[in-house]
Write a protein that holds these residues in place. Structure first.
Motif, PDB file in Angstrom:
ATOM      1  N   LEU A  74       0.203   5.057   2.351  1.00  0.00           N
ATOM      2  CA  LEU A  74      -0.818   5.086   1.306  1.00  0.00           C
ATOM      3  C   LEU A  74      -2.221   5.156   1.900  1.00  0.00           C
ATOM      4  O   LEU A  74      -3.042   5.992   1.487  1.00  0.00           O
ATOM      5  CB  LEU A  74      -0.680   3.860   0.410  1.00  0.00           C
ATOM      6  CG  LEU A  74      -1.723   3.737  -0.702  1.00  0.00           C
ATOM      7  CD1 LEU A  74      -1.598   4.893  -1.682  1.00  0.00           C
ATOM      8  CD2 LEU A  74      -1.592   2.404  -1.434  1.00  0.00           C
TER       9      LEU A  74
ATOM     10  N   GLU B 106       5.294   2.091   3.619  1.00  0.00           N
ATOM     11  CA  GLU B 106       4.650   2.622   2.418  1.00  0.00           C
ATOM     12  C   GLU B 106       3.157   2.309   2.431  1.00  0.00           C
ATOM     13  O   GLU B 106       2.333   3.149   2.053  1.00  0.00           O
ATOM     14  CB  GLU B 106       5.269   2.002   1.159  1.00  0.00           C
ATOM     15  CG  GLU B 106       6.769   2.121   1.031  1.00  0.00           C
ATOM     16  CD  GLU B 106       7.233   3.536   0.760  1.00  0.00           C
ATOM     17  OE1 GLU B 106       6.368   4.415   0.608  1.00  0.00           O
ATOM     18  OE2 GLU B 106       8.442   3.766   0.700  1.00  0.00           O
TER      19      GLU B 106
ATOM     20  N   ALA C  50      -4.539   1.922  -6.253  1.00  0.00           N
ATOM     21  CA  ALA C  50      -3.125   1.532  -6.190  1.00  0.00           C
ATOM     22  C   ALA C  50      -2.949   0.253  -5.371  1.00  0.00           C
ATOM     23  O   ALA C  50      -3.659   0.031  -4.384  1.00  0.00           O
ATOM     24  CB  ALA C  50      -2.303   2.665  -5.585  1.00  0.00           C
TER      25      ALA C  50
ATOM     26  N   TYR D 117      -5.129   6.797  -6.215  1.00  0.00           N
ATOM     27  CA  TYR D 117      -4.760   6.394  -4.857  1.00  0.00           C
ATOM     28  C   TYR D 117      -5.566   5.182  -4.382  1.00  0.00           C
ATOM     29  O   TYR D 117      -5.018   4.272  -3.759  1.00  0.00           O
ATOM     30  CB  TYR D 117      -4.951   7.563  -3.892  1.00  0.00           C
ATOM     31  CG  TYR D 117      -3.868   8.603  -4.006  1.00  0.00           C
ATOM     32  CD1 TYR D 117      -2.691   8.506  -3.270  1.00  0.00           C
ATOM     33  CD2 TYR D 117      -4.009   9.681  -4.874  1.00  0.00           C
ATOM     34  CE1 TYR D 117      -1.689   9.453  -3.392  1.00  0.00           C
ATOM     35  CE2 TYR D 117      -3.015  10.633  -5.001  1.00  0.00           C
ATOM     36  CZ  TYR D 117      -1.853  10.509  -4.260  1.00  0.00           C
ATOM     37  OH  TYR D 117      -0.864  11.440  -4.392  1.00  0.00           O
TER      38      TYR D 117
ATOM     39  N   LEU E 181       2.893   3.234  -8.249  1.00  0.00           N
ATOM     40  CA  LEU E 181       3.190   3.840  -6.955  1.00  0.00           C
ATOM     41  C   LEU E 181       4.267   4.913  -7.037  1.00  0.00           C
ATOM     42  O   LEU E 181       4.401   5.712  -6.102  1.00  0.00           O
ATOM     43  CB  LEU E 181       3.627   2.750  -5.969  1.00  0.00           C
ATOM     44  CG  LEU E 181       2.572   1.709  -5.589  1.00  0.00           C
ATOM     45  CD1 LEU E 181       3.185   0.636  -4.708  1.00  0.00           C
ATOM     46  CD2 LEU E 181       1.404   2.371  -4.870  1.00  0.00           C
TER      47      LEU E 181
ATOM     48  N   PHE F 251       0.208  -3.036  -4.261  1.00  0.00           N
ATOM     49  CA  PHE F 251       1.627  -3.366  -4.117  1.00  0.00           C
ATOM     50  C   PHE F 251       1.996  -4.646  -4.856  1.00  0.00           C
ATOM     51  O   PHE F 251       2.896  -5.375  -4.436  1.00  0.00           O
ATOM     52  CB  PHE F 251       1.983  -3.483  -2.638  1.00  0.00           C
ATOM     53  CG  PHE F 251       2.043  -2.159  -1.931  1.00  0.00           C
ATOM     54  CD1 PHE F 251       3.250  -1.500  -1.747  1.00  0.00           C
ATOM     55  CD2 PHE F 251       0.889  -1.555  -1.464  1.00  0.00           C
ATOM     56  CE1 PHE F 251       3.309  -0.283  -1.102  1.00  0.00           C
ATOM     57  CE2 PHE F 251       0.930  -0.329  -0.815  1.00  0.00           C
ATOM     58  CZ  PHE F 251       2.145   0.313  -0.629  1.00  0.00           C
TER      59      PHE F 251
END
Length: 449
Positions: free
Chosen positions: A289, A285, A334, A331, A75, A336
């Protein structure tokens, strides 16, 4: 008659209809923007710095390296690197026409490769980044807060919130503007009560917390419908006790069900301080995203639709396929890490906007365009070979005969070329397939111009 006088606070604390009944009304508004150049000196590279448990041994500071340590290092280049992220703090008196009190602005732009891909499209993308507006919703009676949120998030220039859109534009640096396609900002909201969470509707089948979740998510003053409970169940976030939250295509809402501040906890550590920290960092965040993912998919959808209106070129289709592959492995892939709430926010937003289906449709459309390009190239090759056979074979035969003549002079060469042309015309007339190939060759060249 007993009770507090009108206009005076109750000695037992604020009533459920008073603005002071709510302790936190924090919000993050996310809007798609077009960033044409690096922000000016008022903006600092990197993410906004926030602290949780300040001054304690387990203090958390939201710098990029710290965020990466408990999420995913991938990230950093997508959300936190100094060439894609900038921020600035605001003074206490920056208030929008709708009453939104701004505390900070963050800008997140697409990374170098992805940004260049969007900017090189025949139809430039409407947006290549997002702006995050951190602040506080206006202090209104609890029942009016969903409506106030709607006014704060609405930036439709054709509504009376046109002034709100102009105010948002003024908060952005030079070279950055709100995307023309934006009519409403995505919102992330945290609401906590001072004592007990006020009930909004007595005739609703939802409990008090679910009423707040539904009304704040939809930013509406209407009574929740009967299917609202099922909807809230699908959108629920995995959060600790005394908190409940939902996330969908409109944003996310977190509601506290216990008193804030909680007098049962130590003064230097309040339970909901962590919720505020997460809203300003991890949860925003996640919203940033998925908003970046959506604007990339929208840009590629428009570009594929434009290419489909004429015969596609091989190198253009190949470039789009490579760019989409990079997007899927960066992207779109991705995550977390072990932050379950963030993963749920991303998944619910994607599902609510139909983004997985849009990505699959894009891949299918590009595959179809590639098949059409391959078929067109095969047809062109066949046409060229057919034309060469129809012209080259008679010409080669005629020249061989001419060279064998006793008198191979210029006059006989012209006669030989004339016979060759006549033979070519007869072949075209006798074989319709050759004629179609010849016509198709030049027609295709005309369409590509």
């Amino acid at each position: 008659m007993s009770g507090p006088l009108p206009g005076r606070p109750s000695p037992f604390g604020p009533g459920p209809d008073e603005p002071e009944a709510l302790f936190r009304r924090e919000a993050v508004l996310v809007v798609a923007v077009r960033i044409d150049r690096t922000p000016d000196g008022a903006y600092t590279p990197g993410p906004l710095e926030r602290r949780w448990r300040a001054g304690r041994p387990n203090e958390v500071v939201s710098r990029a390296d710290r965020r990466a340590s408990y999420t995913n290092p991938q990230l950093v280049s997508l959300l936190w690197a100094p060439d894609v992220r900038w921020h600035r703090e605001c003074g206490p008196d920056v208030v929008s026409p709708a009453g939104f009190r701004l505390s900070a602005v963050e800008l997140v732009r697409l990374g170098g490769f992805m940004n260049a891909a969007l900017m090189e499209m025949e139809t430039p993308a409407a947006a290549n980044g997002v702006a995050l507006l951190h602040g506080t919703l206006p202090a209104v009676p609890p029942a009016d807060l969903p409506k106030a949120l709607r006014f704060c998030a609405n930036i439709d220039a054709h509504h009376r919130q046109g002034e709100q859109r102009r105010w948002v534009s003024r908060q952005l640096p030079h070279g950055c503007r709100v995307a023309d396609t934006q009519r409403k900002m995505v919102h992330g909201v945290l609401v906590t009560p001072r004592n007990e969470l006020p009930r909004l509707h007595d005739d609703s089948g939802l409990d008090t917390a679910e009423q707040w979740l539904w009304k704040m998510l939809h930013a509406t003053e209407y009574v929740p419908p009967t299917e609202a409970a099922e909807e809230m169940g699908r959108l629920r976030l995995p959060l600790p006790s005394a908190m409940c939250g939902v996330a969908g295509s409109l944003g996310l809402v977190i509601v506290g069900t216990a008193a804030d501040p909680n007098t049962e906890q130590a003064p230097d550590y309040q339970f909901y301080d962590g919720s505020s920290f997460h809203l300003a960092t991890l949860y925003s965040e996640a919203l940033a995203l998925v908003c970046l993912q959506q604007l990339v998919l929208d840009a590629y959808g428009r570009e594929v639709a434009r290419m489909g209106q004429s015969e596609p070129l091989h190198h253009k289709v190949g470039q789009l396929e490579r760019d989409l592959l990079v997007f899927r492995r960066s992207y779109w892939a991705a995550d977390f890490g072990r932050q379950d709430a963030c993963a749920t926010i991303v998944r619910n937003f994607q599902r609510g906007c139909g983004m997985p289906e849009a990505l699959q449709s894009l891949a299918g459309d590009l595959g179809e365009l590639a098949r059409q390009v391959q078929a067109a190239e095969t047809e062109t090759t066949n046409a060229i070979l057919g034309v060469l056979a129809a012209i080259g074979l008679p010409l080669a035969t005629g020249l061989a005969i001419w060279q064998g003549l006793p008198e191979a002079d210029v006059a006989s060469l012209y006669r030989t070329l004339g016979v060759t042309c006549l033979t070519t015309v007869l072949l075209m007339s006798a074989f319709p397939g050759l004629r179609r190939l010849f016509v198709s060759l030049f027609h295709r060249r005309g369409r590509r111009r």
